[in-house]
Design a protein around this motif. Sequence first.
Motif, PDB file in Angstrom:
ATOM      1  N   CYS A  45       0.953  -1.256   0.000  1.00  0.00           N
ATOM      2  CA  CYS A  45      -0.053  -0.133  -0.079  1.00  0.00           C
ATOM      3  C   CYS A  45       0.912   1.126   0.103  1.00  0.00           C
ATOM      4  CB  CYS A  45      -0.804  -0.083   1.160  1.00  0.00           C
ATOM      5  SG  CYS A  45      -2.188  -1.304   1.047  1.00  0.00           S
ATOM      6  N   LYS A  46       2.004   1.049   0.833  1.00  0.00           N
ATOM      7  CA  LYS A  46       2.951   2.345   0.668  1.00  0.00           C
ATOM      8  C   LYS A  46       3.321   2.528  -0.494  1.00  0.00           C
ATOM      9  CE  LYS A  46       6.969   4.169   3.277  1.00  0.00           C
ATOM     10  NZ  LYS A  46       7.808   3.856   4.488  1.00  0.00           N
ATOM     11  N   ALA A  47       3.887   1.552  -1.051  1.00  0.00           N
ATOM     12  CA  ALA A  47       4.799   1.655  -2.364  1.00  0.00           C
ATOM     13  C   ALA A  47       3.654   1.972  -3.604  1.00  0.00           C
ATOM     14  CB  ALA A  47       5.267   0.185  -2.844  1.00  0.00           C
ATOM     15  N   GLU A  48       2.439   1.847  -3.545  1.00  0.00           N
ATOM     16  CA  GLU A  48       1.511   2.134  -4.454  1.00  0.00           C
ATOM     17  C   GLU A  48       1.454   3.557  -4.603  1.00  0.00           C
ATOM     18  OE1 GLU A  48      -2.865   0.801  -5.670  1.00  0.00           O
ATOM     19  OE2 GLU A  48      -2.539   1.146  -3.807  1.00  0.00           O
ATOM     20  N   ILE A  75     -11.414  14.747  11.610  1.00  0.00           N
ATOM     21  CA  ILE A  75     -11.340  13.616  10.376  1.00  0.00           C
ATOM     22  C   ILE A  75     -11.104  12.269  11.177  1.00  0.00           C
ATOM     23  CG2 ILE A  75      -9.936  12.516   8.610  1.00  0.00           C
ATOM     24  CD1 ILE A  75      -9.041  15.256   7.700  1.00  0.00           C
ATOM     25  N   ALA A  76     -11.958  11.323  10.564  1.00  0.00           N
ATOM     26  CA  ALA A  76     -11.984  10.044  10.976  1.00  0.00           C
ATOM     27  C   ALA A  76     -11.410   9.248   9.709  1.00  0.00           C
ATOM     28  CB  ALA A  76     -13.184   9.280  11.464  1.00  0.00           C
ATOM     29  N   ASP A  77     -10.281   8.827   9.598  1.00  0.00           N
ATOM     30  CA  ASP A  77      -9.547   8.107   8.531  1.00  0.00           C
ATOM     31  C   ASP A  77      -9.876   6.670   8.529  1.00  0.00           C
ATOM     32  OD1 ASP A  77      -8.196   7.419   6.416  1.00  0.00           O
ATOM     33  OD2 ASP A  77      -5.970   7.895   7.224  1.00  0.00           O
ATOM     34  N   ILE A  78     -10.840   6.291   8.018  1.00  0.00           N
ATOM     35  CA  ILE A  78     -11.402   4.902   8.120  1.00  0.00           C
ATOM     36  C   ILE A  78     -10.554   3.727   7.285  1.00  0.00           C
ATOM     37  CG2 ILE A  78     -13.466   3.312   7.886  1.00  0.00           C
ATOM     38  CD1 ILE A  78     -14.977   5.961   7.856  1.00  0.00           C
ATOM     39  N   GLY A  79     -10.129   2.723   7.813  1.00  0.00           N
ATOM     40  CA  GLY A  79      -9.207   1.838   7.255  1.00  0.00           C
ATOM     41  C   GLY A  79      -7.983   2.590   6.720  1.00  0.00           C
ATOM     42  N   ILE A  82      -1.418   2.371   8.332  1.00  0.00           N
ATOM     43  CA  ILE A  82      -0.502   2.825   9.327  1.00  0.00           C
ATOM     44  C   ILE A  82      -0.468   4.222   9.641  1.00  0.00           C
ATOM     45  CG2 ILE A  82       0.655   0.679   9.391  1.00  0.00           C
ATOM     46  CD1 ILE A  82       2.624   2.419   7.698  1.00  0.00           C
ATOM     47  N   GLY A  83      -1.157   5.180   8.847  1.00  0.00           N
ATOM     48  CA  GLY A  83      -1.439   6.473   9.081  1.00  0.00           C
ATOM     49  C   GLY A  83      -0.766   7.581   8.163  1.00  0.00           C
ATOM     50  N   HIS A  84      -0.382   7.168   6.913  1.00  0.00           N
ATOM     51  CA  HIS A  84       0.188   8.120   6.007  1.00  0.00           C
ATOM     52  C   HIS A  84      -0.823   9.198   5.723  1.00  0.00           C
ATOM     53  CE1 HIS A  84       2.845   4.545   5.364  1.00  0.00           C
ATOM     54  NE2 HIS A  84       3.578   5.628   5.333  1.00  0.00           N
ATOM     55  N   GLN A  85      -2.033   8.854   5.594  1.00  0.00           N
ATOM     56  CA  GLN A  85      -3.204   9.924   5.007  1.00  0.00           C
ATOM     57  C   GLN A  85      -3.428  10.729   6.456  1.00  0.00           C
ATOM     58  OE1 GLN A  85      -4.699  10.492   1.923  1.00  0.00           O
ATOM     59  NE2 GLN A  85      -6.450   9.032   2.023  1.00  0.00           N
ATOM     60  N   ALA A  86      -3.582  10.179   7.422  1.00  0.00           N
ATOM     61  CA  ALA A  86      -3.850  11.132   8.663  1.00  0.00           C
ATOM     62  C   ALA A  86      -2.851  12.190   8.968  1.00  0.00           C
ATOM     63  CB  ALA A  86      -4.255  10.237   9.703  1.00  0.00           C
ATOM     64  N   ILE A  87      -1.477  11.580   8.976  1.00  0.00           N
ATOM     65  CA  ILE A  87      -0.428  12.364   9.271  1.00  0.00           C
ATOM     66  C   ILE A  87      -0.392  13.401   8.195  1.00  0.00           C
ATOM     67  CG2 ILE A  87       2.191  12.188   9.312  1.00  0.00           C
ATOM     68  CD1 ILE A  87       1.755   9.229  10.433  1.00  0.00           C
ATOM     69  N   GLY A  88      -0.620  13.000   6.897  1.00  0.00           N
ATOM     70  CA  GLY A  88      -0.491  14.198   5.693  1.00  0.00           C
ATOM     71  C   GLY A  88      -1.484  15.189   6.078  1.00  0.00           C
ATOM     72  N   VAL A 108      -3.948  -4.071  12.792  1.00  0.00           N
ATOM     73  CA  VAL A 108      -3.050  -3.097  12.214  1.00  0.00           C
ATOM     74  C   VAL A 108      -2.519  -1.949  13.168  1.00  0.00           C
ATOM     75  CG1 VAL A 108      -3.172  -1.529  10.398  1.00  0.00           C
ATOM     76  CG2 VAL A 108      -4.095  -3.674  10.029  1.00  0.00           C
ATOM     77  N   VAL A 109      -3.367  -1.768  13.977  1.00  0.00           N
ATOM     78  CA  VAL A 109      -3.191  -0.302  15.063  1.00  0.00           C
ATOM     79  C   VAL A 109      -1.882  -0.529  15.502  1.00  0.00           C
ATOM     80  CG1 VAL A 109      -3.896   0.674  17.080  1.00  0.00           C
ATOM     81  CG2 VAL A 109      -5.521  -0.011  15.355  1.00  0.00           C
ATOM     82  N   PRO A 110      -1.323  -1.584  16.100  1.00  0.00           N
ATOM     83  CA  PRO A 110       0.084  -1.721  16.689  1.00  0.00           C
ATOM     84  C   PRO A 110       1.272  -1.140  15.698  1.00  0.00           C
ATOM     85  CG  PRO A 110      -0.923  -3.548  17.333  1.00  0.00           C
ATOM     86  CD  PRO A 110      -1.812  -2.883  16.464  1.00  0.00           C
TER      87      PRO A 110
END
Length: 246
Positions: A45-48, A75-79, A82-88, A108-110
């Motif tokens: 997912c990260k590489a994509e 924002i609630a970032d559903i699914g 590991i957080g790239h979108q929310a952190i962005g 996934v959360v850990p």
Amino acid sequence: MWLYIEWLDVIILEVFINVHRRRRGTNFDRYRRSQNDLIAFIATCKAEQKGLPSWLEVYSIEEKSKSLAPEQIFIADIGGGIGHQAIGVEQWLPQINNRIFLQDQEVVVPHAIKHDGVEAMAYGFFQPQPIKARIHCMSSIIHDWPNRKATGFLKNTISALGPDPMILFIFIDDKSFPNSGVHWYETGIDITMMAGLASQESTVEQWNDLMEKAGLKIHNTYAYTGTYNSIMECVPVSQEEGPRGR
């Protein structure tokens, strides 16, 4: 995008995929059982997204943050993995003090990236949505699921919006294809989704149809790559003509 199939045919395809692979459940059930498969999926997912433009360059996320009450969740970032979108989002708008939630499965959360301003929360979207946020975001989620299941978790999200006219947006980040003339590489991804997940990539027309079945209307679409990645801003049909917290 592939030829429309009635829901019974989709169920048959799901069963065929599982029997062929001698397993039960979805790929996501397998990730719960295998840490190695989960880590590989996260890396994929990260590489994509590597090298792609950011949707933040075309979508006025700052406008959506206006008039938030201090206690309101932004924002609630559903699914959200590991957080790239929310952190962005947090890095794009560091002045925003309203809470940003990253939601994904308990397994996934850990693995979530630790970042001030983003709260990780275990949540599966087939359950009622406990968070009432200004924006509920789904990035590359819906194309992983057959329409009948996607309709279910979209309705779960709608149920969290409530009557507050400032809590209206469901924000979908996915590929939205034109009805014809799609590049062969993208049609190949569509076939891969069908073969691997009994799901599909969707055309504009198919997105509109899915949203209508879920009780939503696509209010605006913002394309941000040359490969059809788009932001679809959706609102409940019952509130589509009302104020939208702009």
